[in-house]
Write a protein that holds these residues in place. Structure first.
Motif, mmCIF file in Angstrom:
data_model
loop_
_atom_site.group_PDB
_atom_site.id
_atom_site.type_symbol
_atom_site.label_atom_id
_atom_site.label_comp_id
_atom_site.label_asym_id
_atom_site.label_seq_id
_atom_site.Cartn_x
_atom_site.Cartn_y
_atom_site.Cartn_z
ATOM 1 N N SER A 176 0.504 1.543 3.437
ATOM 2 C CA SER A 176 -0.184 0.252 3.563
ATOM 3 C C SER A 176 -1.636 0.281 3.104
ATOM 4 C CB SER A 176 -0.117 -0.254 5.006
ATOM 5 O OG SER A 176 -0.846 0.613 5.865
ATOM 6 N N ASP A 177 -2.303 1.413 3.212
ATOM 7 C CA ASP A 177 -3.701 1.467 2.792
ATOM 8 C C ASP A 177 -3.869 2.087 1.402
ATOM 9 O OD1 ASP A 177 -3.004 4.022 3.617
ATOM 10 O OD2 ASP A 177 -4.917 4.416 4.620
ATOM 11 N N TRP A 178 -2.763 2.267 0.687
ATOM 12 C CA TRP A 178 -2.826 2.792 -0.682
ATOM 13 C C TRP A 178 -3.047 1.624 -1.646
ATOM 14 C CZ3 TRP A 178 1.562 6.794 -1.913
ATOM 15 C CH2 TRP A 178 1.597 7.793 -0.934
ATOM 16 N N PRO A 179 -3.765 1.866 -2.714
ATOM 17 C CA PRO A 179 -3.839 0.832 -3.768
ATOM 18 C C PRO A 179 -2.444 0.608 -4.363
ATOM 19 C CG PRO A 179 -5.535 2.521 -4.089
ATOM 20 C CD PRO A 179 -4.620 3.012 -3.000
ATOM 21 N N GLU A 180 -2.160 -0.620 -4.748
ATOM 22 C CA GLU A 180 -0.836 -0.974 -5.274
ATOM 23 C C GLU A 180 -0.433 -0.084 -6.447
ATOM 24 O OE1 GLU A 180 2.823 -2.366 -5.623
ATOM 25 O OE2 GLU A 180 1.483 -2.909 -3.976
ATOM 26 N N GLU A 181 -1.389 0.236 -7.313
ATOM 27 C CA GLU A 181 -1.050 1.085 -8.461
ATOM 28 C C GLU A 181 -0.656 2.501 -8.023
ATOM 29 O OE1 GLU A 181 -5.464 0.546 -7.994
ATOM 30 O OE2 GLU A 181 -3.838 -0.827 -8.387
ATOM 31 N N ASP A 182 -1.219 2.994 -6.916
ATOM 32 C CA ASP A 182 -0.814 4.300 -6.391
ATOM 33 C C ASP A 182 0.619 4.246 -5.857
ATOM 34 O OD1 ASP A 182 -3.319 5.261 -6.993
ATOM 35 O OD2 ASP A 182 -3.918 5.641 -4.907
ATOM 36 N N GLU A 213 2.985 2.173 -6.803
ATOM 37 C CA GLU A 213 3.869 2.046 -7.962
ATOM 38 C C GLU A 213 4.042 3.392 -8.669
ATOM 39 O OE1 GLU A 213 3.806 -0.267 -12.235
ATOM 40 O OE2 GLU A 213 2.884 -1.242 -10.500
ATOM 41 N N ARG A 214 2.955 4.081 -8.888
ATOM 42 C CA ARG A 214 3.009 5.384 -9.580
ATOM 43 C C ARG A 214 3.760 6.407 -8.736
ATOM 44 N NH1 ARG A 214 3.302 7.559 -14.278
ATOM 45 N NH2 ARG A 214 2.112 9.434 -14.558
#
Length: 175
Positions: free
Chosen positions: A141-147, A149-150
């Protein structure tokens, strides 16, 4: 002796700090411990269906995975889960008693009995999967969306490679 299991697994002095492969290996060991304890499954059952056992969840998942390929038998479930057919039969019987699965005659061979998921079983499986996804969502939940996805792409690729190596080396290894 005050180290937690996580810190012990995370800080092995025999491996170089700057090498990512040992980090992946240590992370896999930590994940194996959590997976072995079936934490996500236990939390999902606790939230969605407190009366279920992990073996029930395993059978539901086996039926879900096998149904698209054709008829599902108790023998196929046993093979997929690598358990004794009598154990698979007992778990299926419990699930039939809960109206989550039903037995019916095979369309291909009326002498054979197949296992089919009921609407209640599909709803239960959907709820358990929703609980599982909620737990995973909470973790990232606190990860950036791109992280996220990757990670999803790389983790899927890693597991695919892991499966391919396993299958190419020893198809008869239990587990």
């Amino acid at each position: 002796m005050n180290e937690t299991p996580t810190s012990i697994l995370s800080n092995s002095p025999a491996e170089p700090e700057d090498d990512n492969v040992p980090l992946i290996g240590r992370s896999m060991a930590r994940m194996r411990l959590m997976t072995g304890r079936r934490l996500i499954g236990r939390l999902a059952i606790q939230s969605a269906a407190p009366g279920l056992e992990l073996s029930h969840l395993d059978v539901l998942d086996a039926v879900r995975r096998a149904q698209p390929a054709g008829e599902v038998t108790v023998g196929l479930i046993a093979e997929m889960l690598r358990i004794d057919p009598s154990r698979a039969s007992r778990v299926v019987a419990e699930m039939v008693g809960r109206n989550v699965l039903r037995r019916e005659a095979s369309q291909a061979d009326a002498r054979r009995i197949v296992v089919v998921m009921t609407a209640a079983g599909e709803a239960l499986l959907a709820e358990i999967r929703a609980q599982k996804f909620a737990i995973i969502s909470q973790i990232v939940s606190d990860w950036p969306e791109e992280d996220v996805e990757r990670f999803a792409t790389l983790f899927d690729r890693f597991i695919g490679g892991y499966e391919a190596i396993f299958l190419s080396r020893d198809k008869d290894t239990p587990g």
